[in-house]
Design a protein around this motif. Structure first.
Motif, PDB file in Angstrom:
ATOM      1  N   MET A   1     -27.204 -27.145 -95.858  1.00 47.19           N
ATOM      2  CA  MET A   1     -27.718 -26.695 -97.146  1.00 47.19           C
ATOM      3  C   MET A   1     -27.421 -27.759 -98.194  1.00 47.19           C
ATOM      4  N   LYS A   2     -28.408 -28.017 -99.051  1.00 47.67           N
ATOM      5  CA  LYS A   2     -28.199 -28.986-100.117  1.00 47.67           C
ATOM      6  C   LYS A   2     -28.045 -28.270-101.457  1.00 47.67           C
ATOM      7  N   ILE A   3     -27.046 -28.705-102.199  1.00 48.67           N
ATOM      8  CA  ILE A   3     -26.770 -28.172-103.530  1.00 48.67           C
ATOM      9  C   ILE A   3     -27.179 -29.210-104.566  1.00 48.67           C
ATOM     10  N   TYR A   4     -28.051 -28.812-105.486  1.00 50.50           N
ATOM     11  CA  TYR A   4     -28.414 -29.650-106.621  1.00 50.50           C
ATOM     12  C   TYR A   4     -27.602 -29.149-107.812  1.00 50.50           C
ATOM     13  N   LEU A   5     -26.535 -29.864-108.121  1.00 54.10           N
ATOM     14  CA  LEU A   5     -25.590 -29.448-109.155  1.00 54.10           C
ATOM     15  C   LEU A   5     -25.922 -30.169-110.458  1.00 54.10           C
ATOM     16  N   VAL A   6     -26.358 -29.399-111.453  1.00 53.77           N
ATOM     17  CA  VAL A   6     -26.924 -29.951-112.690  1.00 53.77           C
ATOM     18  C   VAL A   6     -25.988 -29.709-113.868  1.00 53.77           C
ATOM     19  N   ARG A   7     -25.821 -30.738-114.695  1.00 57.53           N
ATOM     20  CA  ARG A   7     -25.162 -30.504-115.982  1.00 57.53           C
ATOM     21  C   ARG A   7     -26.209 -29.990-116.971  1.00 57.53           C
ATOM     22  N   HIS A   8     -25.845 -28.977-117.741  1.00 52.38           N
ATOM     23  CA  HIS A   8     -26.773 -28.350-118.691  1.00 52.38           C
ATOM     24  C   HIS A   8     -27.365 -29.364-119.663  1.00 52.38           C
ATOM     25  N   GLY A   9     -28.428 -28.961-120.341  1.00 56.99           N
ATOM     26  CA  GLY A   9     -29.076 -29.814-121.329  1.00 56.99           C
ATOM     27  C   GLY A   9     -28.212 -30.021-122.567  1.00 56.99           C
TER      28      GLY A   9
ATOM     29  N   ASN B   1     -31.927 -25.042 -99.865  1.00 53.43           N
ATOM     30  CA  ASN B   1     -31.760 -25.755-101.135  1.00 53.43           C
ATOM     31  C   ASN B   1     -31.373 -24.762-102.221  1.00 53.43           C
ATOM     32  N   ILE B   2     -30.306 -25.060-102.950  1.00 53.70           N
ATOM     33  CA  ILE B   2     -29.948 -24.220-104.097  1.00 53.70           C
ATOM     34  C   ILE B   2     -29.703 -25.113-105.301  1.00 53.70           C
ATOM     35  N   VAL B   3     -29.888 -24.558-106.488  1.00 51.85           N
ATOM     36  CA  VAL B   3     -29.623 -25.281-107.722  1.00 51.85           C
ATOM     37  C   VAL B   3     -28.540 -24.528-108.487  1.00 51.85           C
ATOM     38  N   ILE B   4     -27.564 -25.266-108.974  1.00 49.54           N
ATOM     39  CA  ILE B   4     -26.459 -24.699-109.750  1.00 49.54           C
ATOM     40  C   ILE B   4     -26.365 -25.464-111.061  1.00 49.54           C
ATOM     41  N   VAL B   5     -26.320 -24.753-112.175  1.00 47.95           N
ATOM     42  CA  VAL B   5     -26.131 -25.401-113.475  1.00 47.95           C
ATOM     43  C   VAL B   5     -24.723 -25.100-113.977  1.00 47.95           C
ATOM     44  N   SER B   6     -23.973 -26.156-114.226  1.00 47.99           N
ATOM     45  CA  SER B   6     -22.608 -26.007-114.699  1.00 47.99           C
ATOM     46  C   SER B   6     -22.371 -26.993-115.846  1.00 47.99           C
TER      47      SER B   6
ATOM     48  N   GLY C   1     -18.157 -38.566-118.578  1.00 44.67           N
ATOM     49  CA  GLY C   1     -19.363 -38.643-119.377  1.00 44.67           C
ATOM     50  C   GLY C   1     -20.650 -38.462-118.600  1.00 44.67           C
ATOM     51  N   LEU C   2     -20.699 -37.485-117.705  1.00 37.76           N
ATOM     52  CA  LEU C   2     -21.943 -37.187-116.996  1.00 37.76           C
ATOM     53  C   LEU C   2     -23.035 -36.856-118.014  1.00 37.76           C
ATOM     54  N   ASP C   3     -24.203 -37.425-117.821  1.00 41.02           N
ATOM     55  CA  ASP C   3     -25.304 -37.181-118.750  1.00 41.02           C
ATOM     56  C   ASP C   3     -25.786 -35.738-118.663  1.00 41.02           C
ATOM     57  N   ASN C   4     -26.224 -35.207-119.795  1.00 42.77           N
ATOM     58  CA  ASN C   4     -26.880 -33.907-119.794  1.00 42.77           C
ATOM     59  C   ASN C   4     -28.153 -34.001-118.960  1.00 42.77           C
ATOM     60  N   GLY C   5     -28.351 -33.035-118.058  1.00 41.31           N
ATOM     61  CA  GLY C   5     -29.517 -33.056-117.194  1.00 41.31           C
ATOM     62  C   GLY C   5     -29.337 -33.878-115.934  1.00 41.31           C
ATOM     63  N   SER C   6     -28.150 -34.456-115.738  1.00 37.94           N
ATOM     64  CA  SER C   6     -27.916 -35.243-114.528  1.00 37.94           C
ATOM     65  C   SER C   6     -27.739 -34.321-113.328  1.00 37.94           C
ATOM     66  N   VAL C   7     -28.030 -34.851-112.139  1.00 35.59           N
ATOM     67  CA  VAL C   7     -27.974 -34.085-110.900  1.00 35.59           C
ATOM     68  C   VAL C   7     -26.982 -34.737-109.935  1.00 35.59           C
ATOM     69  N   SER C   8     -26.063 -33.941-109.420  1.00 34.21           N
ATOM     70  CA  SER C   8     -25.172 -34.386-108.352  1.00 34.21           C
ATOM     71  C   SER C   8     -25.571 -33.625-107.093  1.00 34.21           C
ATOM     72  N   GLU C   9     -25.894 -34.356-106.045  1.00 31.56           N
ATOM     73  CA  GLU C   9     -26.360 -33.731-104.803  1.00 31.56           C
ATOM     74  C   GLU C   9     -25.197 -33.630-103.821  1.00 31.56           C
TER      75      GLU C   9
ATOM     76  N   TYR D   1     -34.518 -37.712-111.490  1.00 33.25           N
ATOM     77  CA  TYR D   1     -35.477 -36.607-111.606  1.00 33.25           C
ATOM     78  C   TYR D   1     -35.980 -36.479-113.038  1.00 33.25           C
ATOM     79  N   CYS D   2     -35.070 -36.638-114.002  1.00 33.19           N
ATOM     80  CA  CYS D   2     -35.480 -36.601-115.411  1.00 33.19           C
ATOM     81  C   CYS D   2     -36.441 -37.743-115.732  1.00 33.19           C
ATOM     82  N   HIS D   3     -36.174 -38.918-115.167  1.00 35.08           N
ATOM     83  CA  HIS D   3     -37.035 -40.067-115.433  1.00 35.08           C
ATOM     84  C   HIS D   3     -38.435 -39.846-114.857  1.00 35.08           C
TER      85      HIS D   3
END
Length: 228
Positions: free
Chosen positions: A1-9, A165-170, A191-199, A217-219
């Motif tokens: 299973m892949k986790i797409y871990l996102v920092r909020h906007g 595949n799951i997406v988590i926003v933290s 300093g992880l960017d807002n909207g960045s993804v850690s897989e 992905y944002c780009h």
């Protein structure tokens, strides 16, 4: 299973340099645009999520809704979990970053013989706990316990449903702490960017990190909007 871990906007407090913690402000227009681009980037890559998760903070809820809407993943099972909230800064929630991270914490470190070069994430947490006058900030044991347990139980629940595949926003510091917990030899990302993804991959009860803080992905989404 892949986790797409996102920092909020990006939020109002992010923009003016305030320590947000367990306090909350909404995404700015710029923050909403970035997460819209993120969702479009997921869609362009054909990523279908089976389940979605976020902390119970308003900024992560707003972010997950924008991701699902713009990535054609609306309607999938979604759950909030308070354990993947940001660090609690106690009486310094809402204070300016400079007051806490460039003032009180360095002063506490210096008084205890800890230098900027040698300080650890645990040292920073314990410093916040000591300078908090309200008694709300967490000890290191409480902080790492809730974060690691929260992510582990989310992964276990999703895997049990057969999710691929799951997406988590933290949150920035929470994601960085979790990454460091999984790979202690990896320096905690600052300093992880807002909207960045850690897989992160999860299989047979074990996590493995693929990427940290990816903005591609944002780009992709930004290019799509520019072309329109």
């Amino acid at each position: 299973m892949k986790i797409y871990l996102v920092r909020h906007g990006k939020t109002m407090f992010n923009t003016i340099g305030r320590a947000q913690g367990w306090s909350d402000t909404p995404l700015t227009k710029q923050g909403e645009l970035c997460i819209t681009e993120l969702g479009l980037g997921f869609a362009e890559k054909g990523i279908k999520f089976d389940r979605a998760y976020s902390s119970d903070s308003g900024r992560t809820i707003q972010t997950i809704n924008l991701i699902l809407k713009n990535s054609a993943n609306e309607g999938i099972p979604y759950k909030m979990d308070w354990r993947i909230r940001e660090w609690c800064f106690g009486s310094f929630d809402g204070a300016y970053d400079g007051e806490l991270f460039d003032g009180l914490i360095p002063r506490f470190m210096a008084e205890n013989g800890i230098t900027r070069e040698t300080r650890t994430t645990k040292d920073i947490c314990e410093a916040i706990y000591e300078v908090d006058t309200a008694g709300w900030a967490e000890t290191w044991e409480a902080l790492i316990g809730r974060i690691s347990t929260g992510f582990k139980e989310i992964a276990e629940e999703a895997e049990a449903t057969g999710a691929k595949n799951i997406v988590i926003v933290s949150h920035g510091m929470t994601i960085g702490t979790f990454v460091e917990f999984l790979e202690p030899k990896r320096e905690r990302p600052m300093g992880l960017d807002n909207g960045s993804v850690s897989e992160i991959n999860y299989e047979n009860g074990k996590f493995s990190i693929e990427t940290v803080g990816d903005m591609s992905y944002c780009h992709i989404g930004q290019t799509i909007l520019n072309n329109k």
